[in-house]
Design a protein around this motif. Structure first.
Motif, short mmCIF file in Angstrom:
data_model
loop_
_atom_site.label_atom_id
_atom_site.label_comp_id
_atom_site.label_asym_id
_atom_site.label_seq_id
_atom_site.Cartn_x
_atom_site.Cartn_y
_atom_site.Cartn_z
N ASN A 152 0.88 -0.60 -0.03
CA ASN A 152 -0.10 -0.10 0.03
C ASN A 152 1.17 1.00 -0.18
O ASN A 152 2.04 1.17 -0.06
N PRO A 153 0.09 2.81 -0.17
CA PRO A 153 1.03 4.00 -0.26
C PRO A 153 2.06 3.94 1.02
O PRO A 153 3.00 4.67 0.89
N THR A 154 1.95 2.89 2.62
CA THR A 154 2.43 3.73 3.72
C THR A 154 3.99 2.88 3.08
O THR A 154 5.22 3.31 3.84
N ALA B 256 6.14 15.75 13.86
CA ALA B 256 6.68 15.02 12.91
C ALA B 256 5.74 14.32 12.49
O ALA B 256 5.72 14.15 11.51
N ASP B 257 4.60 15.04 13.58
CA ASP B 257 3.08 13.92 12.83
C ASP B 257 2.07 14.59 12.10
O ASP B 257 1.12 13.19 11.59
N TYR B 258 2.95 15.65 11.45
CA TYR B 258 2.47 15.98 10.41
C TYR B 258 2.46 16.39 9.16
O TYR B 258 2.53 16.77 8.11
N GLY B 259 3.67 15.28 9.41
CA GLY B 259 4.57 14.81 7.79
C GLY B 259 3.27 14.32 6.93
O GLY B 259 2.54 13.81 7.31
N GLY C 247 5.59 6.07 9.99
CA GLY C 247 3.74 6.69 10.79
C GLY C 247 3.32 6.46 11.38
O GLY C 247 2.27 7.18 12.46
N GLY C 248 3.84 4.80 12.56
CA GLY C 248 3.13 5.31 14.20
C GLY C 248 4.06 4.68 14.84
O GLY C 248 5.52 4.41 15.16
#
Length: 339
Positions: free
Chosen positions: A23-25, A198-201, A326-327
């Protein structure tokens, strides 16, 4: 009948996870392979303490079994991504043996342009069906990583998630609180203004609280503490600690704030700020699964958790590949409490 969300330290029946698929992640084969190895390491660590069920996309069970081993249960369902904390149900209990599943609206963390959620938006109901418990639908766009409860009426939230334009445009703070309290059995919300920088990247959640602050027990809250003034989270983390110290919980207790030093690394191999955080951990029966970063602060953080949870064993698992997607450890796990 009144339902409430038990705190994470309450006994679990099992842990639910979702297996990474293309997937895109995960933009190439190496990233996907690294993610799968990291997800499997977390699953095996949690399995030491309690049963684990992994939701696996069609046709991916054989490869997953090779990494997960024989002890992790698997079920096949269509998936878009792999963040069970956010796509899975929030389980609630009625105190009399009853269990139910809150099904928030999931829209790809605020309808982000890279995200897909056709299948993930249905996972909460799939899991509820597998557990054979009633579904409590909500009209609020929300994710499991965007809430944290103390089990005694207090919930942590962030302005940029529940009140974000991509999730709940037009909702007031009062409306959000009313819905949260109705679903979780809470009575007091403590709002933080935002998440880590960085959680807004690109692949960020736009402010999930579970990487910023988490209750360790009623009246005691852990908070991310960036120690280096060069990092943009240096000021943010001080703001979080100040806000939390200025609050009482639902029972009227002044919160005790335990600051957990962030890892020393500031940027990734691409020169981007990281949001590596020990706050994004997972409590399971008799254990703490704590993300590690091959960092001098890993053992300092482990010591903090050992002092706070002397009855639990702390297991360190390398979380860098999870954070790159991302997590963190908390983001890929979802507890099913004992009813």
């Amino acid at each position: 009948m009144t339902f409430r969300m038990p705190p994470e330290w309450a006994p679990h029946e099992r842990t639910w996870m979702a297996w990474p698929g293309p997937n895109p992640t995960f933009t190439d084969g190496a990233e996907l392979a690294g993610a799968r190895a990291a997800w499997a390491a977390v699953a095996r660590a949690v399995r030491r303490y309690e049963p684990v069920t992994m939701v696996v996309g069609p046709g991916q069970a054989e490869g997953a079994r090779e990494l997960l081993g024989a002890d992790v249960e698997m079920v096949e369902r269509e998936l878009d991504d792999a963040w069970m904390r956010d796509i899975g149900p929030t389980f609630v209990t009625d105190g009399e043996g009853g269990l139910a599943a809150v099904d928030w609206v999931f829209n790809g963390w605020g309808a982000q342009d890279w995200a897909r959620w056709e299948h993930d938006s249905k996972i909460a109901r799939h899991v509820a069906d597998l557990v054979d418990v009633p579904v409590l639908p909500s009209t609020l766009v929300n994710e499991g990583g965007a809430i944290h409860v103390d089990g005694e009426g207090t919930v942590l939230l962030t302005d940029t998630v529940q009140l974000g334009a991509g999730r709940n445009p037009g909702w007031t703070r009062e409306q959000v609180e009313a819905e949260i309290h109705a679903r979780l059995g809470t009575g007091k919300a403590i709002w933080l203004p935002h998440g880590l920088s960085a959680d807004y990247g690109r692949y960020g959640t736009r402010g999930h609280v579970d990487i910023v602050a988490a209750f360790a027990r009623p009246g005691v809250v852990l908070v991310h503490s960036q120690q280096d003034p060069a990092h943009p989270d240096y000021e943010r983390s001080r703001t979080y600690a100040e806000i939390l110290r200025g609050h009482t919980d639902a029972r009227g207790r002044t919160l005790e704030v335990v600051e957990v030093p962030a890892p020393t690394v500031l940027k990734d191999e691409h020169g981007e700020w990281v949001d590596y955080s020990y706050i994004n951990h997972y409590l399971c029966n008799g254990g703490v699964v704590l993300g590690s970063f091959d960092d001098p602060h890993d053992e300092i953080a482990a010591g903090v958790f050992r002092r706070l949870f002397p009855e639990r064993r702390v297991t360190l698992v390398d979380a860098r590949a999870v954070f790159a997607a991302g997590g963190g450890v908390h983001c890929i796990t979802q507890q099913q409490p004992k009813a």
